[in-house]
Design an enzyme around this catalytic site. Structure first.
Site, PDB file in Angstrom:
ATOM      1  N   ARG A 231       0.869  -1.171   0.000  1.00  0.00           N
ATOM      2  CA  ARG A 231       0.000   0.000   0.000  1.00  0.00           C
ATOM      3  C   ARG A 231       0.903   1.217   0.000  1.00  0.00           C
ATOM      4  O   ARG A 231       1.983   1.194   0.630  1.00  0.00           O
ATOM      5  CB  ARG A 231      -0.899   0.033   1.246  1.00  0.00           C
ATOM      6  CG  ARG A 231      -2.031  -0.996   1.236  1.00  0.00           C
ATOM      7  CD  ARG A 231      -3.139  -0.632   0.233  1.00  0.00           C
ATOM      8  NE  ARG A 231      -4.247  -1.558   0.224  1.00  0.00           N
ATOM      9  CZ  ARG A 231      -4.372  -2.614  -0.588  1.00  0.00           C
ATOM     10  NH1 ARG A 231      -3.411  -2.885  -1.457  1.00  0.00           N
ATOM     11  NH2 ARG A 231      -5.437  -3.368  -0.552  1.00  0.00           N
ATOM     12  N   GLU A 260      -4.024   7.368  -4.207  1.00  0.00           N
ATOM     13  CA  GLU A 260      -4.396   6.931  -5.565  1.00  0.00           C
ATOM     14  C   GLU A 260      -5.732   7.533  -5.992  1.00  0.00           C
ATOM     15  O   GLU A 260      -6.628   7.642  -5.155  1.00  0.00           O
ATOM     16  CB  GLU A 260      -4.481   5.392  -5.588  1.00  0.00           C
ATOM     17  CG  GLU A 260      -3.140   4.758  -5.322  1.00  0.00           C
ATOM     18  CD  GLU A 260      -3.213   3.241  -5.105  1.00  0.00           C
ATOM     19  OE1 GLU A 260      -4.286   2.658  -5.317  1.00  0.00           O
ATOM     20  OE2 GLU A 260      -2.202   2.662  -4.713  1.00  0.00           O
ATOM     21  N   HIS A 278      -1.678   0.431  -9.737  1.00  0.00           N
ATOM     22  CA  HIS A 278      -2.248  -0.554  -8.797  1.00  0.00           C
ATOM     23  C   HIS A 278      -2.871  -1.739  -9.549  1.00  0.00           C
ATOM     24  O   HIS A 278      -4.091  -1.945  -9.499  1.00  0.00           O
ATOM     25  CB  HIS A 278      -3.297   0.107  -7.882  1.00  0.00           C
ATOM     26  CG  HIS A 278      -3.591  -0.706  -6.654  1.00  0.00           C
ATOM     27  ND1 HIS A 278      -3.994  -0.161  -5.465  1.00  0.00           N
ATOM     28  CD2 HIS A 278      -3.557  -2.049  -6.428  1.00  0.00           C
ATOM     29  CE1 HIS A 278      -4.200  -1.117  -4.564  1.00  0.00           C
ATOM     30  NE2 HIS A 278      -3.942  -2.272  -5.136  1.00  0.00           N
TER      31      HIS A 278
HETATM   32  P1  NAP Z   1      -0.408 -11.619   4.965  1.00  0.00           P
HETATM   33  O1  NAP Z   1      -0.320 -13.052   4.583  1.00  0.00           O
HETATM   34  O2  NAP Z   1      -1.273 -11.219   6.109  1.00  0.00           O
HETATM   35  O3  NAP Z   1       1.085 -11.106   5.215  1.00  0.00           O
HETATM   36  C1  NAP Z   1       1.386  -9.876   5.771  1.00  0.00           C
HETATM   37  C2  NAP Z   1       2.829  -9.864   6.279  1.00  0.00           C
HETATM   38  O4  NAP Z   1       3.157  -8.562   6.759  1.00  0.00           O
HETATM   39  C3  NAP Z   1       3.098 -10.831   7.415  1.00  0.00           C
HETATM   40  O5  NAP Z   1       4.343 -11.437   7.194  1.00  0.00           O
HETATM   41  C4  NAP Z   1       3.167  -9.941   8.655  1.00  0.00           C
HETATM   42  O6  NAP Z   1       4.014 -10.562   9.600  1.00  0.00           O
HETATM   43  C5  NAP Z   1       3.756  -8.660   8.045  1.00  0.00           C
HETATM   44  N1  NAP Z   1       3.423  -7.468   8.821  1.00  0.00           N
HETATM   45  C6  NAP Z   1       2.202  -7.072   9.233  1.00  0.00           C
HETATM   46  N2  NAP Z   1       2.288  -5.925   9.920  1.00  0.00           N
HETATM   47  C7  NAP Z   1       3.600  -5.608   9.981  1.00  0.00           C
HETATM   48  C8  NAP Z   1       4.326  -4.543  10.595  1.00  0.00           C
HETATM   49  N3  NAP Z   1       3.704  -3.591  11.303  1.00  0.00           N
HETATM   50  N4  NAP Z   1       5.666  -4.517  10.418  1.00  0.00           N
HETATM   51  C9  NAP Z   1       6.293  -5.492   9.716  1.00  0.00           C
HETATM   52  N5  NAP Z   1       5.661  -6.515   9.117  1.00  0.00           N
HETATM   53  C10 NAP Z   1       4.320  -6.570   9.257  1.00  0.00           C
HETATM   54  O7  NAP Z   1      -0.911 -10.742   3.750  1.00  0.00           O
HETATM   55  P2  NAP Z   1      -0.783 -11.035   2.165  1.00  0.00           P
HETATM   56  O8  NAP Z   1      -1.915 -11.870   1.725  1.00  0.00           O
HETATM   57  O9  NAP Z   1       0.601 -11.472   1.876  1.00  0.00           O
HETATM   58  O10 NAP Z   1      -1.038  -9.533   1.609  1.00  0.00           O
HETATM   59  C11 NAP Z   1      -0.215  -8.476   2.023  1.00  0.00           C
HETATM   60  C12 NAP Z   1      -0.735  -7.136   1.537  1.00  0.00           C
HETATM   61  O11 NAP Z   1      -0.416  -6.963   0.171  1.00  0.00           O
HETATM   62  C13 NAP Z   1      -2.247  -6.916   1.569  1.00  0.00           C
HETATM   63  O12 NAP Z   1      -2.716  -6.605   2.868  1.00  0.00           O
HETATM   64  C14 NAP Z   1      -2.415  -5.768   0.599  1.00  0.00           C
HETATM   65  O13 NAP Z   1      -2.311  -4.533   1.259  1.00  0.00           O
HETATM   66  C15 NAP Z   1      -1.242  -5.930  -0.362  1.00  0.00           C
HETATM   67  N6  NAP Z   1      -1.687  -6.325  -1.721  1.00  0.00           N
HETATM   68  C16 NAP Z   1      -1.464  -5.485  -2.772  1.00  0.00           C
HETATM   69  C17 NAP Z   1      -1.880  -5.875  -4.037  1.00  0.00           C
HETATM   70  C18 NAP Z   1      -1.658  -4.989  -5.233  1.00  0.00           C
HETATM   71  O14 NAP Z   1      -2.465  -5.015  -6.143  1.00  0.00           O
HETATM   72  N7  NAP Z   1      -0.585  -4.233  -5.286  1.00  0.00           N
HETATM   73  C19 NAP Z   1      -2.529  -7.074  -4.233  1.00  0.00           C
HETATM   74  C20 NAP Z   1      -2.737  -7.894  -3.137  1.00  0.00           C
HETATM   75  C21 NAP Z   1      -2.299  -7.507  -1.875  1.00  0.00           C
HETATM   76  P3  NAP Z   1       3.965 -10.216  11.164  1.00  0.00           P
HETATM   77  O15 NAP Z   1       2.523 -10.304  11.584  1.00  0.00           O
HETATM   78  O16 NAP Z   1       4.854 -11.258  11.775  1.00  0.00           O
HETATM   79  O17 NAP Z   1       4.528  -8.855  11.317  1.00  0.00           O
HETATM   80  C1  8YV Z   2      -6.973  -5.144  -5.597  1.00  0.00           C
HETATM   81  C2  8YV Z   2      -5.277  -5.392  -3.772  1.00  0.00           C
HETATM   82  O1  8YV Z   2      -6.685  -4.459  -6.760  1.00  0.00           O
HETATM   83  O2  8YV Z   2      -6.085  -7.452  -2.972  1.00  0.00           O
HETATM   84  C3  8YV Z   2      -5.606  -6.350  -2.701  1.00  0.00           C
HETATM   85  O3  8YV Z   2      -5.348  -6.004  -1.528  1.00  0.00           O
HETATM   86  O4  8YV Z   2      -4.678  -4.381  -3.568  1.00  0.00           O
HETATM   87  C4  8YV Z   2      -5.681  -5.702  -5.151  1.00  0.00           C
HETATM   88  O5  8YV Z   2      -5.704  -7.087  -5.363  1.00  0.00           O
HETATM   89  C5  8YV Z   2      -7.636  -4.156  -4.695  1.00  0.00           C
HETATM   90  O6  8YV Z   2      -7.908  -4.705  -3.438  1.00  0.00           O
HETATM   91  C6  8YV Z   2      -8.925  -3.714  -5.267  1.00  0.00           C
HETATM   92  O7  8YV Z   2      -9.904  -4.761  -5.212  1.00  0.00           O
END
Ligand code: NAP
Ligand code: 8YV
Length: 321
Positions: A231, A260, A278
């Protein structure tokens, strides 16, 4: 009689068709005056389907007294006031796992695009530079380089696995150490000092706001590359622009931004950054899987009193399975 559902943000036609089978659907984007809409219709709405990037604030939850569940089309749910929802007994679901590969691929796409200067070299051909000036300047390899992953969760671990194909030396920072074959750093600044690439993939929200600050970017340094597919809020964006401008930070590959679709215009003039709107999960295949899971959570909640993927904070409110 059909139940009533409020859809916030862009849903696919396939999702809208599925909602329409069981619900009267109101689309937030088509509502001219949300306040009077909520006064008239708020009482009947039992479900929200929301695009991850949209906001579901406390005031909206308060305006829907019979709201029972919020199904997020995305894994990140920082836009939803989950504490408020849980306090009201409203179940919140999201779409983990199904997007891990494509988001991880986007992180690696950005690493490669920045390091191999994909955008610059595409322009080199189109502009006629190849004929006029000859070979493009050399770029940098990612092969075997040290990469620090900030947030080794579902997606972070997928990135780490895929980076093995490039023989990268992976380390990670998160609050908790995990039983994985990668070096753990409890101190993010120290990890940034020792890697060439920092890949940010934590959740957003207050707990991670500006986790990547000036000190961390200075530690990554003039030859370092910052990749963000998490994010925009996780990085201090103003400090990042300044660090890139002043050469204290070398390069950046960014899929997400603090406000954004606003992107700091100074980035548009920089050759050492690659910018995406994004699109981490935005393939037809993955969006279909996310959409199907968003629908499944709603349908199962009302038909069986169960959901497939509740967010952790709401898991105690509902049966999972
Ligand atoms: P997840 O499995 O919950 O993993 C999150 C990781 O972040 C964990 O390793 C957690 O470990 C760590 N974390 C949480 N808070 C933290 C902090 N304050 N400091 C350091 N590390 C921290 O989540 P995921 O499914 O991998 O998804 C992660 C994120 O990616 C989503 O929440 C979303 O915001 C983003 N995302 C972006 C897109 C995009 O389109 N660009 C798409 C999908 C997801 P600890 O709890 O041990 O700290
Ligand atoms: C999506 C994301 O584009 O899953 C997330 O957290 O950032 C992306 O996969 C976004 O959530 C809009 O649905």
């Amino acid at each position: 009689d059909k139940r009533e559902l409020l859809a916030i943000g862009g849903m696919t036609p396939r999702m809208m068709e599925a909602f329409a089978r069981n619900f009267v659907v109101y689309e937030m984007a088509a509502i001219g005056d949300p306040e009077s809409f909520l006064r008239e219709k708020g009482e009947g709405i039992e479900a929200i389907a929301t695009y991850g990037a949209e906001k579901v604030p406390a005031a909206l939850i308060d305006a829907l007294p019979n709201l029972k569940m919020i199904s997020c089309y995305g894994v990140g749910y920082d836009g939803i006031d989950t504490a408020k929802a849980v306090e009201r007994g409203v179940v919140v679901t999201h779409t983990p796992n199904v997007l891990d590969d494509d988001v991880a691929n986007t992180a690696i796409l950005l690493m490669l695009a920045v390091s191999r200067q994909l955008v610059r070299d595409d322009r080199w051909v189109r502009s006629g530079n190849w004929k006029a000036k000859g070979a493009a300047p050399l770029t940098r390899s990612i092969e075997g380089k040290p990469v620090g992953i900030v947030g080794l969760g579902r997606i972070g671990e997928t990135i780490a696995e895929k980076l093995q194909a490039f023989s990268c030396k992976v380390s990670y920072h998160s609050r908790n150490r995990r039983d994985v074959p990668y070096a753990y750093y409890s101190d993010l600044r120290q990890m940034a000092e020792e890697v060439d690439y920092l890949v940010v993939i934590t959740p957003g929200g207050a707990a991670t706001r500006h986790l990547v600050n000036r000190e961390v970017m200075d530690a990554l340094g003039p030859e370092g590359t910052l990749i963000n597919v998490a994010r925009g809020t996780v990085i201090d964006e103003a400090e990042m622009v300044a660090a890139l401008r002043e050469g204290r930070l070398g390069y950046a590959g960014l899929d997400v931004f603090e406000a954004e679709p606003h992107v700091p215009e100074e980035l548009f003039t920089m050759d050492n950054v690659v910018l995406l709107p994004h699109v981490g999960s935005a393939t037809a295949e993955t969006r279909q899987a996310m959409g199907d899971l968003t629908v499944e959570n709603i349908e199962r909640f009302f038909a069986e009193g169960k959901v497939t993927t509740p967010v952790p904070e709401a898991a105690h409110l509902v049966k999972k399975g």
